[in-house]
Write a protein that holds these residues in place. Sequence first.
Motif, PDB file in Angstrom:
ATOM      1  N   SER A  12       0.853  -1.185   0.000  1.00 53.27           N
ATOM      2  CA  SER A  12       0.000   0.000   0.000  1.00 53.27           C
ATOM      3  C   SER A  12       0.886   1.232   0.000  1.00 53.27           C
ATOM      4  N   ARG A  14       1.385   5.273   0.258  1.00 52.87           N
ATOM      5  CA  ARG A  14       0.719   6.414   0.903  1.00 52.87           C
ATOM      6  C   ARG A  14       1.494   7.709   0.696  1.00 52.87           C
ATOM      7  N   TYR A  92      -4.189  10.465   0.615  1.00 52.99           N
ATOM      8  CA  TYR A  92      -2.747  10.777   0.639  1.00 52.99           C
ATOM      9  C   TYR A  92      -2.357  11.635  -0.567  1.00 52.99           C
TER      10      TYR A  92
HETATM   11  C1  LIG Z   1     -10.642  -3.405   2.660  1.00 52.33           C
HETATM   12  C2  LIG Z   1      -9.379  -2.586   2.891  1.00 52.33           C
HETATM   13  C3  LIG Z   1      -9.514  -1.286   3.359  1.00 52.33           C
HETATM   14  C4  LIG Z   1      -8.357  -0.499   3.537  1.00 52.33           C
HETATM   15  N1  LIG Z   1      -8.508   0.806   3.897  1.00 52.33           N
HETATM   16  C5  LIG Z   1      -7.417   1.586   4.020  1.00 52.33           C
HETATM   17  C6  LIG Z   1      -7.558   2.980   4.282  1.00 52.33           C
HETATM   18  O1  LIG Z   1      -8.652   3.526   4.386  1.00 52.33           O
HETATM   19  N2  LIG Z   1      -6.428   3.726   4.391  1.00 52.33           N
HETATM   20  C7  LIG Z   1      -5.169   3.156   4.262  1.00 52.33           C
HETATM   21  O2  LIG Z   1      -4.190   3.882   4.390  1.00 52.33           O
HETATM   22  N3  LIG Z   1      -5.018   1.847   3.985  1.00 52.33           N
HETATM   23  C8  LIG Z   1      -6.093   1.054   3.844  1.00 52.33           C
HETATM   24  N4  LIG Z   1      -5.965  -0.261   3.496  1.00 52.33           N
HETATM   25  C9  LIG Z   1      -4.615  -0.827   3.280  1.00 52.33           C
HETATM   26  C10 LIG Z   1      -4.184  -1.742   4.431  1.00 52.33           C
HETATM   27  O3  LIG Z   1      -3.913  -0.965   5.559  1.00 52.33           O
HETATM   28  C11 LIG Z   1      -2.963  -2.570   3.980  1.00 52.33           C
HETATM   29  O4  LIG Z   1      -3.330  -3.375   2.901  1.00 52.33           O
HETATM   30  C12 LIG Z   1      -2.388  -3.451   5.089  1.00 52.33           C
HETATM   31  O5  LIG Z   1      -1.891  -2.665   6.136  1.00 52.33           O
HETATM   32  C13 LIG Z   1      -1.250  -4.344   4.577  1.00 52.33           C
HETATM   33  O6  LIG Z   1      -0.229  -3.544   3.998  1.00 52.33           O
HETATM   34  P1  LIG Z   1       0.219  -3.718   2.462  1.00 52.33           P
HETATM   35  O7  LIG Z   1      -0.980  -3.452   1.609  1.00 52.33           O
HETATM   36  O8  LIG Z   1       1.299  -2.697   2.251  1.00 52.33           O
HETATM   37  O9  LIG Z   1       0.702  -5.114   2.291  1.00 52.33           O
HETATM   38  C14 LIG Z   1      -7.080  -1.056   3.293  1.00 52.33           C
HETATM   39  C15 LIG Z   1      -6.973  -2.364   2.812  1.00 52.33           C
HETATM   40  C16 LIG Z   1      -8.102  -3.110   2.588  1.00 52.33           C
HETATM   41  C17 LIG Z   1      -7.972  -4.496   2.004  1.00 52.33           C
END
Ligand SMILES: Cc1cc2nc3c(=O)[nH]c(=O)nc-3n(C[C@H](O)[C@H](O)[C@H](O)COP(=O)(O)O)c2cc1C
Length: 185
Positions: A12, A14, A92
């Motif tokens: 993810s 940001r 972000y």
């Molecule tokens: C259904 C869902 C909702 C999420 N909502 C947010 C969000 O609103 N803001 C954010 O920064 N990350 C969000 N995420 C990302 C997660 O925080 C992230 O996938 C998780 O911490 C694992 O990290 P990675 O994606 O870097 O592997 C979301 C992920 C999913 C699957």
Amino acid sequence: METEDAIRTRQSIRDFAADGLSRKEIEGLIDLAIAAPSAANRQFWSFCVVTNRGLLDQISEAAKAYMTRCRPLDLPEQLYEKLADPEFHVFYRAPALIIISARKNAPWAAEECALAAENLMLGAVAQGFGSCWIGLCQPFLGTSEGRALIGLGDDEAPLAPIAIGRPASPAAPVPRKPAQIRWLS
Ligand SMILES: Cc1cc2nc3c(=O)[nH]c(=O)nc-3n(C[C@H](O)[C@H](O)[C@H](O)COP(=O)(O)O)c2cc1C
């Protein structure tokens, strides 16, 4: 890029560079998204692409206000504190948001949109882009005010909002818990 590399390097993002993706690049990602499987191949999904900076800022502010006022989700307190921070931008400051929606109550619509979203996020990695699923904007986008802002019909639900852009900096790896597996051999 090999499939496994895309899966293992997706994180993810940001922190986004200001320059956005072209319409062609976004269409290319959506083309990968719709290669996802769907029940009986019904492909209920639809895509809304927001690149208007003012509208992205407006949705971010409205989503924060809605989340703080209504607390629609059972979230850790620190997330609600973040949402109350005037500096926090739910997207972000990504240059684009792709909202994958589907008809309300369509069977398996949420699963299908999530599959499309994963395709899109893996495709983004393979093409040097970064993405983040933004669940925090989802409750607001489902309100009449949110729907009006993105032109979503009353019979559709916003199911996978994905911020997308070019990563300005890499994300720190997020560890995984060991998989819980029950072998019934
Ligand atoms: C259904 C869902 C909702 C999420 N909502 C947010 C969000 O609103 N803001 C954010 O920064 N990350 C969000 N995420 C990302 C997660 O925080 C992230 O996938 C998780 O911490 C694992 O990290 P990675 O994606 O870097 O592997 C979301 C992920 C999913 C699957």
